[in-house]
Scaffold this motif. Structure first.
Motif, PDB file in Angstrom:
ATOM      1  N   ALA A   1       1.178  -4.228  -5.266  1.00 46.96           N
ATOM      2  CA  ALA A   1       1.741  -4.387  -6.608  1.00 46.96           C
ATOM      3  C   ALA A   1       2.127  -5.826  -6.908  1.00 46.96           C
ATOM      4  CB  ALA A   1       2.957  -3.471  -6.771  1.00 46.96           C
ATOM      5  N   ASP A   2       2.364  -6.632  -5.870  1.00 48.42           N
ATOM      6  CA  ASP A   2       2.717  -8.041  -6.078  1.00 48.42           C
ATOM      7  C   ASP A   2       1.494  -8.927  -6.323  1.00 48.42           C
ATOM      8  OD1 ASP A   2       5.343  -7.337  -5.678  1.00 48.42           O
ATOM      9  OD2 ASP A   2       5.405  -8.008  -3.583  1.00 48.42           O
TER      10      ASP A   2
ATOM     11  N   THR B   1      -1.725  -7.942 -11.884  1.00 42.55           N
ATOM     12  CA  THR B   1      -0.979  -8.095 -13.127  1.00 42.55           C
ATOM     13  C   THR B   1      -0.518  -6.730 -13.625  1.00 42.55           C
ATOM     14  OG1 THR B   1      -2.931  -7.843 -14.522  1.00 42.55           O
ATOM     15  CG2 THR B   1      -2.435 -10.073 -13.713  1.00 42.55           C
ATOM     16  N   GLU B   2       0.357  -6.722 -14.642  1.00 37.43           N
ATOM     17  CA  GLU B   2       0.789  -5.458 -15.227  1.00 37.43           C
ATOM     18  C   GLU B   2      -0.397  -4.700 -15.814  1.00 37.43           C
ATOM     19  OE1 GLU B   2       3.952  -5.827 -18.000  1.00 37.43           O
ATOM     20  OE2 GLU B   2       5.312  -6.852 -16.601  1.00 37.43           O
ATOM     21  N   GLU B   3      -1.324  -5.441 -16.433  1.00 36.64           N
ATOM     22  CA  GLU B   3      -2.513  -4.811 -16.994  1.00 36.64           C
ATOM     23  C   GLU B   3      -3.361  -4.177 -15.889  1.00 36.64           C
ATOM     24  OE1 GLU B   3      -6.677  -6.049 -19.268  1.00 36.64           O
ATOM     25  OE2 GLU B   3      -5.239  -7.586 -18.653  1.00 36.64           O
ATOM     26  N   GLU B   4      -3.544  -4.894 -14.774  1.00 37.14           N
ATOM     27  CA  GLU B   4      -4.338  -4.357 -13.675  1.00 37.14           C
ATOM     28  C   GLU B   4      -3.661  -3.153 -13.039  1.00 37.14           C
ATOM     29  OE1 GLU B   4      -6.555  -8.499 -12.261  1.00 37.14           O
ATOM     30  OE2 GLU B   4      -4.615  -7.922 -11.386  1.00 37.14           O
ATOM     31  N   ASP B   5      -2.339  -3.217 -12.922  1.00 34.98           N
ATOM     32  CA  ASP B   5      -1.594  -2.098 -12.360  1.00 34.98           C
ATOM     33  C   ASP B   5      -1.797  -0.845 -13.213  1.00 34.98           C
ATOM     34  OD1 ASP B   5       0.865  -1.409 -10.371  1.00 34.98           O
ATOM     35  OD2 ASP B   5       1.202  -0.438 -12.317  1.00 34.98           O
ATOM     36  N   ALA B   6      -1.687  -0.999 -14.526  1.00 38.47           N
ATOM     37  CA  ALA B   6      -1.881   0.131 -15.434  1.00 38.47           C
ATOM     38  C   ALA B   6      -3.307   0.666 -15.346  1.00 38.47           C
ATOM     39  CB  ALA B   6      -1.552  -0.285 -16.865  1.00 38.47           C
TER      40      ALA B   6
ATOM     41  N   ARG C   1      -3.830   2.717 -12.094  1.00 36.00           N
ATOM     42  CA  ARG C   1      -3.186   4.030 -12.100  1.00 36.00           C
ATOM     43  C   ARG C   1      -4.088   5.107 -12.702  1.00 36.00           C
ATOM     44  NH1 ARG C   1       3.209   3.624 -13.431  1.00 36.00           N
ATOM     45  NH2 ARG C   1       3.650   1.575 -12.532  1.00 36.00           N
TER      46      ARG C   1
ATOM     47  N   ARG D   1       0.748   0.712  -3.653  1.00 37.97           N
ATOM     48  CA  ARG D   1       0.553   1.875  -4.513  1.00 37.97           C
ATOM     49  C   ARG D   1      -0.861   2.376  -4.273  1.00 37.97           C
ATOM     50  NH1 ARG D   1       3.317  -0.595 -10.091  1.00 37.97           N
ATOM     51  NH2 ARG D   1       5.449  -0.678  -9.229  1.00 37.97           N
TER      52      ARG D   1
ATOM     53  N   TRP E   1       3.648   6.379 -10.590  1.00 33.14           N
ATOM     54  CA  TRP E   1       2.249   6.026 -10.365  1.00 33.14           C
ATOM     55  C   TRP E   1       1.537   7.011  -9.447  1.00 33.14           C
ATOM     56  CZ3 TRP E   1       1.804   5.549  -5.201  1.00 33.14           C
ATOM     57  CH2 TRP E   1       2.896   5.050  -4.476  1.00 33.14           C
TER      58      TRP E   1
END
Length: 377
Positions: free
Chosen positions: A165-166, A169-174, A177, A272, A343
């Motif tokens: 997760a580090d 990016t937030e976009e990639e994380d979303a 998921r 994640r 997630w």
């Protein structure tokens, strides 16, 4: 000297047992996790077997599971019976070849061997290298997850995609998921992605087999060629790949097993994971060497490993699925650990069809060569 199991489960001298023809086909049903942990049944080992095992004083265990998880798991056996274990970890196929070589030259070291490829065990059984022993507690193992007297499943593992997760990016994380398998071909992962060779062991082989074997029409070599264009780092063993992803050296990895990711999560790593459908899963199984130096300790360990107590012990360290219907992960109903995370989602469709696929048991394993050609190995 050859050994056998007598009615009490205590090993004694015997000539080599008559080899039985073993059927290769195997089918596995989807596991349904229960809602609550039942009281652990008191199954088991006779006092005579326990005494004989304790007199032998030790056990050597060749295994493919992460060393820290396995050390914790076998420590519970040692605490219960006072028998220390020597745990020897390696990638599935190389470790198996090491054991075979040792046995064939008369160098008997391993008592119990864990692996993720039942085909190899059954071939060794035909060669007379596997002890014939049916632990009483194994009556509770699902019928499709054992070959009586030969091998028994200690846990089942789903495999998906994991990320640090580090390192995203937030976009990639979303995006991750909600990902399906096509996310592995996204150009954004070039230089940030790692995978493992199917030659490392049964779990990696069964994972790749879905893409190049059983679900070839859906995926096939074209899919893997798109992955290869991203120049992922290829590992000979998944354990160091997981370690380096958790440490931040890779953004994502495939073949991410529930048990290993759960272990990293419990240690506070920023990992994640997600299970695209269909989700490859594999059986992690154990067998006893016919020439085990400590045959009674080996039988006692197999008894404990297949019992509700031994199976439930894994839940303290990893997110595995039990091979027993009466032994389920209590944290799921409690909404604890990763089950509380927004997630996380259980796999919806496990891919286990390979276990009844005649092509999967081909000893030549042609998809390894095909995969190597695609990835330039």
């Amino acid at each position: 000297m050859m050994t056998h199991s007598n009615e009490t489960g205590v090993a004694g001298p015997q000539t080599r047992r008559t080899l039985l023809a073993r059927a290769a086909g195997l089918g596995v049903a989807l596991i349904a996790l229960g809602a609550a942990m039942p009281a652990l049944a008191q199954e088991g080992a006779s006092e005579e077997l326990i005494a004989a095992a304790q007199a032998e004083g030790t056990l050597t265990y060749y295994h493919t599971s992460p060393i820290d998880l396995t050390n914790n798991w076998t420590a519970a056996f040692t605490e219960k019976y006072g028998i220390p274990t020597q745990n020897v970890r390696g990638p599935s196929y190389p470790l198996w070849e090491r054991w075979l070589t040792e046995e064939r030259v008369g160098q008997h070291i391993a008592d119990v061997i864990q692996i993720t490829d039942t085909v190899l065990i059954e071939a060794a059984d035909e060669e007379g290298l596997i002890a014939d022993y049916t632990p009483p507690s194994a009556a509770g193992i699902r019928p499709t997850m054992k070959k009586e007297g030969v091998w028994y499943t200690v846990f089942v593992n789903a495999m998906g995609i994991a990320w640090n997760a580090d390192q995203v990016t937030e976009e990639e994380d979303a995006m991750l998921r909600e990902a399906d398998w096509s996310v592995l071909t996204d150009p954004r992962w070039a230089g940030r992605f790692a995978t493992g060779t199917p030659a490392s062991g049964g779990s990696s082989y069964s994972y790749v087999y879905m893409f190049l074997g059983g679900e070839r029409d859906q995926f096939g070599p074209e899919f893997l060629e798109q992955m290869a264009e991203l120049n992922p780092q290829v590992y000979e063993s998944k354990a160091p790949m997981y370690d380096r992803m958790a440490a931040g050296e890779h953004a994502i990895v495939d073949q991410a097993s529930q048990s290993d990711m759960g272990s990293f999560y419990l240690r506070g790593a920023p990992v994640r994971w997600v299970f695209p459908s269909p989700t490859p899963a594999n059986l992690t199984v154990q067998t006893i060497s016919e020439n085990a130096p400590h045959p009674n300790a080996a039988r006692l360990f197999q008894e404990w490993a297949t019992s509700p107590e031994g199976q439930a012990e894994w839940f303290k360290y990893a997110g595995v699925m039990s091979a027993r219907e009466d032994t389920v992960d209590p944290r799921k109903e409690a909404g604890a650990d990763w089950y509380q995370e927004d997630w996380y989602a259980d796999p919806e469709e496990l891919y286990l069809d390979y276990l009844s696929d005649p092509a999967y048991v081909d000893p030549a394993k042609p998809i390894i060569g095909e995969w190597n050609a695609i990835f330039g190995r």
